[in-house]
Design a protein around this motif. Structure first.
Motif, mmCIF file in Angstrom:
data_model
loop_
_atom_site.group_PDB
_atom_site.id
_atom_site.type_symbol
_atom_site.label_atom_id
_atom_site.label_comp_id
_atom_site.label_asym_id
_atom_site.label_seq_id
_atom_site.Cartn_x
_atom_site.Cartn_y
_atom_site.Cartn_z
ATOM 1 N N LYS A 170 47.333 40.243 22.444
ATOM 2 C CA LYS A 170 48.412 41.435 22.005
ATOM 3 C C LYS A 170 49.582 40.956 21.174
ATOM 4 O O LYS A 170 50.051 39.937 21.455
ATOM 5 C CB LYS A 170 48.902 41.939 23.505
ATOM 6 N N GLY A 171 49.971 41.890 20.517
ATOM 7 C CA GLY A 171 51.019 41.550 19.545
ATOM 8 C C GLY A 171 50.818 41.367 17.810
ATOM 9 O O GLY A 171 51.511 41.709 17.142
ATOM 10 N N VAL A 172 49.490 41.001 17.752
ATOM 11 C CA VAL A 172 49.203 40.686 16.505
ATOM 12 C C VAL A 172 48.747 42.152 15.635
ATOM 13 O O VAL A 172 48.174 42.936 16.220
ATOM 14 C CB VAL A 172 47.931 39.674 16.239
ATOM 15 N N ARG A 173 49.530 42.298 14.720
ATOM 16 C CA ARG A 173 49.315 43.501 14.124
ATOM 17 C C ARG A 173 47.944 43.623 13.431
ATOM 18 O O ARG A 173 47.240 42.966 12.826
ATOM 19 C CB ARG A 173 50.361 43.433 12.572
ATOM 20 N N GLY A 174 47.455 44.918 14.112
ATOM 21 C CA GLY A 174 46.061 45.142 13.690
ATOM 22 C C GLY A 174 44.966 44.947 14.604
ATOM 23 O O GLY A 174 43.771 45.158 14.523
ATOM 24 N N ALA A 175 45.603 44.124 15.726
ATOM 25 C CA ALA A 175 44.616 43.667 16.826
ATOM 26 C C ALA A 175 43.476 42.980 16.144
ATOM 27 O O ALA A 175 43.470 42.106 15.545
ATOM 28 C CB ALA A 175 44.095 44.766 17.766
ATOM 29 N N GLU A 176 42.103 43.480 16.638
ATOM 30 C CA GLU A 176 40.895 42.615 16.178
ATOM 31 C C GLU A 176 40.692 42.880 14.745
ATOM 32 O O GLU A 176 40.008 42.187 14.058
ATOM 33 C CB GLU A 176 39.671 43.118 16.881
ATOM 34 N N ARG A 177 41.312 43.905 14.113
ATOM 35 C CA ARG A 177 41.175 44.264 12.851
ATOM 36 C C ARG A 177 41.688 43.043 11.782
ATOM 37 O O ARG A 177 41.519 42.822 10.924
ATOM 38 C CB ARG A 177 41.746 45.356 12.280
#
Length: 251
Positions: A170-177
């Motif tokens: 969590k927290g990474v911009r775009g998640a799995e994208r």
């Protein structure tokens, strides 16, 4: 419905979305096989809602279709595979799956890079992983809410450290994208996204009990956390209709 097979993994198409059938006792061998070639290998933990999203979102469908492993985590998906193909699939609790992968990596003294979460959560996660998997090398970490200007440096650091597994939370911009969009730049190894995995490792959030998960009732706890998830009952009925439609009319 098409099926791809090898000795330890079968890939089936569930409503035109790929899903892998992997017995738990074969998971460690499959992890090692993926890492042998030095290529990029994305792993997707696929829920029912992700499956439905893959049917309607081109970018996410491409990410799932190209993934090296698509692991079902919803009980209704296991029932759907059985209904359409007659095959027995294996469902994994996300936390247990990740622990199994980390255990396999530790057995061969491989490495992991942690990306995501807030600094306190990330540091606690790293500490707990080091204690639980002492022979697993953590070759880097970075918090999730990084600036766009930092992204190129982070990607370069990940590629240079060549982790066996890049664990993204969590927290990474775009998640799995984020994984999908940057996959060619990250180098070889496995990449896996799980939204709350760092919170669980840092003991800030509990994963569902095994009893609730095995019964397919873990969604009740999620509804207490977010009552709007109760509305998922409507796409669930849509999923049941699609299964019947594919059974009767789609070859």
């Amino acid at each position: 419905m098409g099926v791809e097979e090898n000795e330890i993994r079968q890939r089936v198409s569930l409503l035109k979305v790929p899903v892998d059938i992997i017995a738990p006792e074969n998971l460690g061998t499959l992890v090692y096989d993926l890492l042998k070639d030095g290529k990029e290998h994305n792993i997707v933990l696929l829920s029912l809602w992700d499956l439905l999203r893959a049917r309607g979102n081109n970018e996410y469908r491409s990410y799932v279709t190209k993934a090296s492993l698509v692991i079902p985590i919803s009980k209704s998906m296991i029932g759907g595979i059985k209904f359409l193909t007659g095959k027995k699939a294996f469902r994994y609790m996300p936390f247990d799956f990740i622990v199994s992968v980390l255990t396999s990596l530790e057995n061969r003294e491989m490495s992991c890079y942690l990306l995501g979460g807030k600094i306190k959560i990330l540091l606690k996660t790293e500490k707990n992983i080091r204690q639980t998997f002492p022979r697993l090398r953590i070759v880097g970490r970075f918090t999730g809410r990084f600036k766009r200007s930092e992204e190129a440096t982070i990607i370069k650091a990940i590629k240079k450290s060549s982790p066996s597994l890049l664990l993204v939370g969590k927290g990474v911009r775009g998640a799995e994208r984020w994984i999908s969009r940057n996959s060619p730049l990250l180098g070889g190894g496995m990449r896996l996204w799980c939204s709350d995995i760092f919170d669980v490792f840092a003991e800030k959030k509990k994963h569902p009990s095994r009893g609730a998960f095995n019964s397919g009732l873990e969604w009740i706890g999620y509804c207490f956390q977010n009552p709007f998830k109760l509305f998922r009952i409507f796409p669930y009925f849509g999923y049941k209709f699609l299964l019947l439609f594919y059974k009767l009319f789609v070859k």
